[in-house]
Scaffold this motif. Structure first.
Motif, PDB file in Angstrom:
ATOM      1  N   MET A   1      -0.090  -9.368   9.870  1.00  0.00           N
ATOM      2  CA  MET A   1       0.777  -8.306   9.392  1.00  0.00           C
ATOM      3  C   MET A   1       0.569  -7.110  10.303  1.00  0.00           C
ATOM      4  O   MET A   1      -0.568  -6.726  10.585  1.00  0.00           O
ATOM      5  N   SER A   2       1.672  -6.547  10.785  1.00  0.00           N
ATOM      6  CA  SER A   2       1.553  -5.380  11.655  1.00  0.00           C
ATOM      7  C   SER A   2       2.422  -4.245  11.131  1.00  0.00           C
ATOM      8  O   SER A   2       3.417  -4.479  10.453  1.00  0.00           O
ATOM      9  N   GLN A   3       2.007  -3.029  11.458  1.00  0.00           N
ATOM     10  CA  GLN A   3       2.765  -1.825  11.141  1.00  0.00           C
ATOM     11  C   GLN A   3       2.693  -0.912  12.349  1.00  0.00           C
ATOM     12  O   GLN A   3       1.608  -0.685  12.897  1.00  0.00           O
ATOM     13  N   ASN A   4       3.843  -0.406  12.758  1.00  0.00           N
ATOM     14  CA  ASN A   4       3.909   0.514  13.896  1.00  0.00           C
ATOM     15  C   ASN A   4       3.193  -0.049  15.134  1.00  0.00           C
ATOM     16  O   ASN A   4       2.436   0.645  15.794  1.00  0.00           O
ATOM     17  N   ALA A   5       3.418  -1.306  15.391  1.00  0.00           N
ATOM     18  CA  ALA A   5       2.877  -2.020  16.556  1.00  0.00           C
ATOM     19  C   ALA A   5       1.365  -2.205  16.524  1.00  0.00           C
ATOM     20  O   ALA A   5       0.755  -2.519  17.529  1.00  0.00           O
ATOM     21  N   PHE A   6       0.731  -2.015  15.366  1.00  0.00           N
ATOM     22  CA  PHE A   6      -0.701  -2.254  15.212  1.00  0.00           C
ATOM     23  C   PHE A   6      -0.914  -3.403  14.240  1.00  0.00           C
ATOM     24  O   PHE A   6      -0.282  -3.464  13.181  1.00  0.00           O
ATOM     25  N   VAL A   7      -1.827  -4.310  14.581  1.00  0.00           N
ATOM     26  CA  VAL A   7      -2.193  -5.383  13.666  1.00  0.00           C
ATOM     27  C   VAL A   7      -2.992  -4.753  12.526  1.00  0.00           C
ATOM     28  O   VAL A   7      -3.998  -4.094  12.754  1.00  0.00           O
ATOM     29  N   LYS A   8      -2.512  -4.949  11.302  1.00  0.00           N
ATOM     30  CA  LYS A   8      -3.169  -4.371  10.133  1.00  0.00           C
ATOM     31  C   LYS A   8      -3.961  -5.404   9.343  1.00  0.00           C
ATOM     32  O   LYS A   8      -4.939  -5.060   8.681  1.00  0.00           O
ATOM     33  N   ALA A   9      -3.520  -6.678   9.390  1.00  0.00           N
ATOM     34  CA  ALA A   9      -4.205  -7.695   8.600  1.00  0.00           C
ATOM     35  C   ALA A   9      -3.966  -9.082   9.188  1.00  0.00           C
ATOM     36  O   ALA A   9      -2.947  -9.334   9.834  1.00  0.00           O
ATOM     37  N   LYS A  10      -4.940  -9.943   8.931  1.00  0.00           N
ATOM     38  CA  LYS A  10      -4.836 -11.351   9.307  1.00  0.00           C
ATOM     39  C   LYS A  10      -5.136 -12.172   8.068  1.00  0.00           C
ATOM     40  O   LYS A  10      -6.203 -12.032   7.459  1.00  0.00           O
ATOM     41  N   LEU A  11      -4.210 -13.024   7.661  1.00  0.00           N
ATOM     42  CA  LEU A  11      -4.348 -13.863   6.480  1.00  0.00           C
ATOM     43  C   LEU A  11      -4.583 -15.296   6.929  1.00  0.00           C
ATOM     44  O   LEU A  11      -3.878 -15.792   7.813  1.00  0.00           O
ATOM     45  N   THR A  12      -5.549 -15.962   6.306  1.00  0.00           N
ATOM     46  CA  THR A  12      -5.758 -17.392   6.522  1.00  0.00           C
ATOM     47  C   THR A  12      -5.822 -18.060   5.154  1.00  0.00           C
ATOM     48  O   THR A  12      -6.374 -17.502   4.197  1.00  0.00           O
ATOM     49  N   ALA A  13      -5.223 -19.244   5.065  1.00  0.00           N
ATOM     50  CA  ALA A  13      -5.194 -19.998   3.814  1.00  0.00           C
ATOM     51  C   ALA A  13      -5.024 -21.479   4.120  1.00  0.00           C
ATOM     52  O   ALA A  13      -4.348 -21.835   5.088  1.00  0.00           O
ATOM     53  N   PRO A  14      -5.607 -22.334   3.289  1.00  0.00           N
ATOM     54  CA  PRO A  14      -5.468 -23.764   3.540  1.00  0.00           C
ATOM     55  C   PRO A  14      -4.089 -24.314   3.166  1.00  0.00           C
ATOM     56  O   PRO A  14      -3.651 -25.319   3.730  1.00  0.00           O
ATOM     57  N   TYR A  15      -3.384 -23.645   2.239  1.00  0.00           N
ATOM     58  CA  TYR A  15      -2.131 -24.211   1.735  1.00  0.00           C
ATOM     59  C   TYR A  15      -1.226 -23.088   1.230  1.00  0.00           C
ATOM     60  O   TYR A  15      -1.701 -22.126   0.633  1.00  0.00           O
ATOM     61  N   MET A  16       0.073 -23.219   1.461  1.00  0.00           N
ATOM     62  CA  MET A  16       1.042 -22.199   1.057  1.00  0.00           C
ATOM     63  C   MET A  16       2.338 -22.872   0.614  1.00  0.00           C
ATOM     64  O   MET A  16       2.767 -23.863   1.200  1.00  0.00           O
ATOM     65  N   LEU A  17       2.958 -22.315  -0.412  1.00  0.00           N
ATOM     66  CA  LEU A  17       4.290 -22.722  -0.848  1.00  0.00           C
ATOM     67  C   LEU A  17       5.186 -21.491  -0.829  1.00  0.00           C
ATOM     68  O   LEU A  17       4.817 -20.449  -1.378  1.00  0.00           O
ATOM     69  N   ARG A  18       6.356 -21.619  -0.213  1.00  0.00           N
ATOM     70  CA  ARG A  18       7.331 -20.520  -0.188  1.00  0.00           C
ATOM     71  C   ARG A  18       8.557 -20.978  -0.957  1.00  0.00           C
ATOM     72  O   ARG A  18       9.199 -21.969  -0.599  1.00  0.00           O
ATOM     73  N   TYR A  19       8.881 -20.251  -2.042  1.00  0.00           N
ATOM     74  CA  TYR A  19      10.006 -20.586  -2.909  1.00  0.00           C
ATOM     75  C   TYR A  19      11.225 -19.776  -2.490  1.00  0.00           C
ATOM     76  O   TYR A  19      11.172 -18.554  -2.459  1.00  0.00           O
ATOM     77  N   LEU A  20      12.308 -20.476  -2.169  1.00  0.00           N
ATOM     78  CA  LEU A  20      13.528 -19.842  -1.684  1.00  0.00           C
ATOM     79  C   LEU A  20      14.486 -19.639  -2.854  1.00  0.00           C
ATOM     80  O   LEU A  20      15.443 -20.379  -3.034  1.00  0.00           O
ATOM     81  N   THR A  21      14.218 -18.629  -3.645  1.00  0.00           N
ATOM     82  CA  THR A  21      15.039 -18.289  -4.799  1.00  0.00           C
ATOM     83  C   THR A  21      15.800 -17.005  -4.500  1.00  0.00           C
ATOM     84  O   THR A  21      15.740 -16.493  -3.384  1.00  0.00           O
ATOM     85  N   ASP A  22      16.493 -16.478  -5.512  1.00  0.00           N
ATOM     86  CA  ASP A  22      17.175 -15.192  -5.331  1.00  0.00           C
ATOM     87  C   ASP A  22      16.187 -14.099  -4.935  1.00  0.00           C
ATOM     88  O   ASP A  22      16.518 -13.204  -4.174  1.00  0.00           O
ATOM     89  N   THR A  23      15.000 -14.160  -5.502  1.00  0.00           N
ATOM     90  CA  THR A  23      13.925 -13.246  -5.120  1.00  0.00           C
ATOM     91  C   THR A  23      12.786 -14.114  -4.577  1.00  0.00           C
ATOM     92  O   THR A  23      11.918 -14.556  -5.324  1.00  0.00           O
ATOM     93  N   PRO A  24      12.786 -14.386  -3.270  1.00  0.00           N
ATOM     94  CA  PRO A  24      11.809 -15.311  -2.697  1.00  0.00           C
ATOM     95  C   PRO A  24      10.373 -14.827  -2.864  1.00  0.00           C
ATOM     96  O   PRO A  24      10.103 -13.634  -2.873  1.00  0.00           O
ATOM     97  N   TYR A  25       9.484 -15.798  -3.035  1.00  0.00           N
ATOM     98  CA  TYR A  25       8.068 -15.473  -3.134  1.00  0.00           C
ATOM     99  C   TYR A  25       7.239 -16.590  -2.499  1.00  0.00           C
ATOM    100  O   TYR A  25       7.709 -17.702  -2.311  1.00  0.00           O
TER     101      TYR A  25
END
Length: 191
Positions: A52-76
Motif C-alpha cells: 500500500m502506498s500513499q504519495n509515492a511512499f510505501v506505507k504498508a506491506k501485507l502478507t497472507a497465505p490465502y485471500m478471497l475477493r468477493y465481487l459484489t455491489d460493494t466489493p470486499y
C-alpha cells in the motif's frame, strides 16, 4: 421439377434440423434459472504479498497465505487464514507490525476489520497491543475498537475496558475505560 425437388429437400432438412434442435435443447427449467440467476463472483489468491502506498511512499506491506475477493455491489476482500502487515515510515523502515487470524477489507470504504488474536507491535515506542477486534480506517489513518484492549509499554500495562482509538503508526492512543499498572520504583494503579 428440379425447383420443386430442391424446395422439398430444403423443407425436409429444415424439419429434421428443427426436430434435432428441439430434442437437443431439452432443459430442466431449474437449470435454466440457475444460469441466469445473480451469482457473486469470487477471486481466490494464495501466498499473497501486497503493498500500500500513499504519495509515492510505501506505507504498508501485507502478507497472507490465502485471500478471497468477493465481487459484489460493494466489493470486499477476506483473509480467513491470518495476515501480517508491516507499516513503514517515510524512510522505509518498519515502524509497526500487525497480526490477526481474520481480516475483511471493504474496498469502497477503506475500512479493514481485524478479528481474532489481533496483535500490534510499535517497534519505535516498544508498545504491544492485544485485542479481539480492531478496525483500521485507511482514510483517517487511525485504528479503533470498542472491545477490551491491552497495551503493554515499557514500565506499564494499560487496559481499555471500552476500547481505544490510535494513530496509524500507534504513536498516540486514547483509551476508554482505562486502568493499568505503572512501574516506576513502586507499583501504582492508574485510574
Amino acid at each position: 421439377m428440379i425447383n420443386t425437388l430442391f424446395k422439398n429437400i430444403i423443407t425436409i432438412s429444415a424439419l429434421l434440423l428443427g426436430c434435432f434442435c428441439m430434442y437437443a435443447c431439452e432443459n430442466d427449467t431449474q437449470e435454466v434459472d440457475q444460469l441466469f440467476s445473480d451469482k457473486t463472483g469470487v477471486e481466490e489468491g494464495k501466498e499473497i504479498t501486497a503493498f500500500m502506498s500513499q504519495n509515492a511512499f510505501v506505507k504498508a506491506k501485507l502478507t497472507a497465505p490465502y485471500m478471497l475477493r468477493y465481487l459484489t455491489d460493494t466489493p470486499y476482500v477476506e483473509f480467513n487464514q491470518s495476515l501480517h502487515v508491516d507499516f513503514y515510515s517515510d524512510s522505509i523502515t518498519i515502524e509497526s507490525t500487525l497480526d490477526a487470524k481474520f481480516a475483511r477489507y471493504k474496498e469502497n470504504e477503506g475500512l479493514v476489520l481485524l478479528r481474532d488474536s489481533v496483535k500490534v507491535i510499535n517497534l519505535v515506542q516498544h508498545d504491544t497491543l492485544f485485542t479481539s477486534e480492531l478496525w483500521w480506517d485507511q482514510n483517517k489513518e487511525q485504528f479503533y475498537t470498542h472491545k477490551p484492549v491491552w497495551v503493554n509499554q515499557p514500565g506499564k500495562q494499560i487496559y481499555g475496558a471500552n476500547g481505544l482509538t490510535a494513530s496509524q503508526n500507534f504513536d498516540s492512543y486514547t483509551f476508554f475505560g482505562a486502568r493499568g499498572r505503572v512501574t516506576s520504583g513502586t507499583e501504582g494503579l492508574l485510574e
